[in-house]
Design an enzyme around this catalytic site. Sequence first.
Site, mmCIF file in Angstrom:
data_model
loop_
_atom_site.group_PDB
_atom_site.id
_atom_site.type_symbol
_atom_site.label_atom_id
_atom_site.label_comp_id
_atom_site.label_asym_id
_atom_site.label_seq_id
_atom_site.Cartn_x
_atom_site.Cartn_y
_atom_site.Cartn_z
ATOM 1 C CB VAL A 112 -0.998 0.046 1.178
ATOM 2 C CG1 VAL A 112 -2.008 -1.087 1.101
ATOM 3 C CG2 VAL A 112 -0.283 0.067 2.522
ATOM 4 C CE1 TYR A 120 0.609 1.351 14.801
ATOM 5 C CE2 TYR A 120 -0.105 2.399 16.840
ATOM 6 C CZ TYR A 120 -0.341 1.521 15.791
ATOM 7 O OH TYR A 120 -1.534 0.831 15.733
ATOM 8 C CE LYS A 180 -2.401 3.136 13.236
ATOM 9 N NZ LYS A 180 -3.121 2.542 12.101
HETATM 10 P P1 NAD Z 1 -1.369 -7.297 11.807
HETATM 11 O O1 NAD Z 1 0.114 -7.188 11.839
HETATM 12 O O2 NAD Z 1 -1.997 -8.621 11.982
HETATM 13 O O3 NAD Z 1 -1.956 -6.675 10.467
HETATM 14 C C1 NAD Z 1 -1.349 -5.651 9.751
HETATM 15 C C2 NAD Z 1 -1.564 -5.953 8.297
HETATM 16 O O4 NAD Z 1 -0.996 -4.915 7.496
HETATM 17 C C3 NAD Z 1 -0.879 -7.274 7.884
HETATM 18 O O5 NAD Z 1 -1.799 -8.059 7.173
HETATM 19 C C4 NAD Z 1 0.266 -6.808 6.998
HETATM 20 O O6 NAD Z 1 0.590 -7.724 5.973
HETATM 21 C C5 NAD Z 1 -0.323 -5.525 6.427
HETATM 22 N N1 NAD Z 1 0.714 -4.676 5.884
HETATM 23 C C6 NAD Z 1 1.873 -4.265 6.471
HETATM 24 N N2 NAD Z 1 2.594 -3.548 5.598
HETATM 25 C C7 NAD Z 1 1.886 -3.502 4.439
HETATM 26 C C8 NAD Z 1 2.100 -2.919 3.175
HETATM 27 N N3 NAD Z 1 3.226 -2.229 2.895
HETATM 28 N N4 NAD Z 1 1.147 -3.077 2.211
HETATM 29 C C9 NAD Z 1 0.021 -3.781 2.458
HETATM 30 N N5 NAD Z 1 -0.240 -4.341 3.653
HETATM 31 C C10 NAD Z 1 0.693 -4.208 4.629
HETATM 32 O O7 NAD Z 1 -1.875 -6.267 12.905
HETATM 33 P P2 NAD Z 1 -3.348 -5.711 13.202
HETATM 34 O O8 NAD Z 1 -3.415 -5.503 14.647
HETATM 35 O O9 NAD Z 1 -4.382 -6.543 12.560
HETATM 36 O O10 NAD Z 1 -3.275 -4.270 12.519
HETATM 37 C C11 NAD Z 1 -4.235 -3.811 11.587
HETATM 38 C C12 NAD Z 1 -4.439 -2.312 11.755
HETATM 39 O O11 NAD Z 1 -5.048 -2.076 13.030
HETATM 40 C C13 NAD Z 1 -3.154 -1.491 11.722
HETATM 41 O O12 NAD Z 1 -3.382 -0.276 11.022
HETATM 42 C C14 NAD Z 1 -2.895 -1.213 13.194
HETATM 43 O O13 NAD Z 1 -2.150 -0.034 13.386
HETATM 44 C C15 NAD Z 1 -4.325 -1.080 13.699
HETATM 45 N N6 NAD Z 1 -4.465 -1.247 15.155
HETATM 46 C C16 NAD Z 1 -4.245 -2.446 15.763
HETATM 47 C C17 NAD Z 1 -4.421 -2.558 17.142
HETATM 48 C C18 NAD Z 1 -4.245 -3.844 17.890
HETATM 49 O O14 NAD Z 1 -4.334 -3.837 19.120
HETATM 50 N N7 NAD Z 1 -4.025 -4.974 17.242
HETATM 51 C C19 NAD Z 1 -4.796 -1.436 17.881
HETATM 52 C C20 NAD Z 1 -4.989 -0.229 17.235
HETATM 53 C C21 NAD Z 1 -4.830 -0.138 15.860
#
Ligand code: NAD
Length: 266
Positions: free
Chosen positions: A66, A164, A168
């Site tokens: 992305v 990070y 956000k």
């Molecule tokens: P995760 O690591 O399982 O998922 C992140 C996803 O982003 C993965 O599938 C990864 O392959 C993809 N990704 C990374 N770099 C990429 C790139 N260059 N192009 C395309 N895809 C890419 O973690 P998650 O927790 O599922 O995170 C998903 C979203 O939720 C993120 O934006 C994260 O910041 C946000 N988030 C997560 C939490 C949490 O507690 N897990 C809390 C707040 C926000």
Amino acid sequence: MTQDLQGQIALVTGASSGIGFGVAQALADAGAAVAINYHSHGEAAEDLAADIRKAGGQAFAVGADVADEAQIDAMFDSVIQHFGTIDIVVANSGLQKDAPFVDMTLADWHTVMNVNLAGQFLTAQRAVREFLRREPRPVSMALGKIICMSSVHELIPWAGHVNYAASKGGIQMMMKSLAQEVAPHRIRVNAIAPGAIRTPINKAAWDSPQALDKLLKLVPYGRIGEPGDIGRAAVWLASDESDYVVGTTLFVDGGMSLYPGFADNG
Ligand code: NAD
């Protein structure tokens, strides 16, 4: 009005794991045809697509980084070729490159900004262009819907994670400014701010009883979140049930953003 997404077409970025996986599954369960973007772990995305198709839905996996504009273009072209257009885009991809501030490299700063912030910018921009290209569709009251995956860290500062938290914080104002700009076209842009959700990104925070105990001190509701908690919120934000919700961040965090440290008189 209904939360039924039958006839609608969705793209979820970063959907081969964690929250994106849960969101793609929930949108498919609600009847949407789903394009499942992956960057790594193509097999997991292919498996999810196969499971959705086996259950009678429509889905396919599409690879793209992305942070790369040409790959974003190719991904949207592929989804439009496959399903005809797009109604719902969930810009979910994100990563962490944590370090104490004095040790954080410029490369790690840029990587996080490029994926978390520029990646959502490029994804949302291509979505808006597609919504504006075509006529409104009878499947929804809106011309199109975009959901940005933010974090409680658009609000809560996070030492050791300056890149990070800055990404956000950037999502918050990007989402609101974009929502203001495209609302007259009946395009709805909103965000979800997850708290602590059990996914690979934060495994160290929940995969031992001691770590989980420490984490839960930050969650008034007393449990860790699951990807399905975010999936259900995404279905609502994508559906006509939320048709008057524009430019809002929905915190889905078990109360993490309620400053739990102040619960006992601070
Ligand atoms: P995760 O690591 O399982 O998922 C992140 C996803 O982003 C993965 O599938 C990864 O392959 C993809 N990704 C990374 N770099 C990429 C790139 N260059 N192009 C395309 N895809 C890419 O973690 P998650 O927790 O599922 O995170 C998903 C979203 O939720 C993120 O934006 C994260 O910041 C946000 N988030 C997560 C939490 C949490 O507690 N897990 C809390 C707040 C926000």
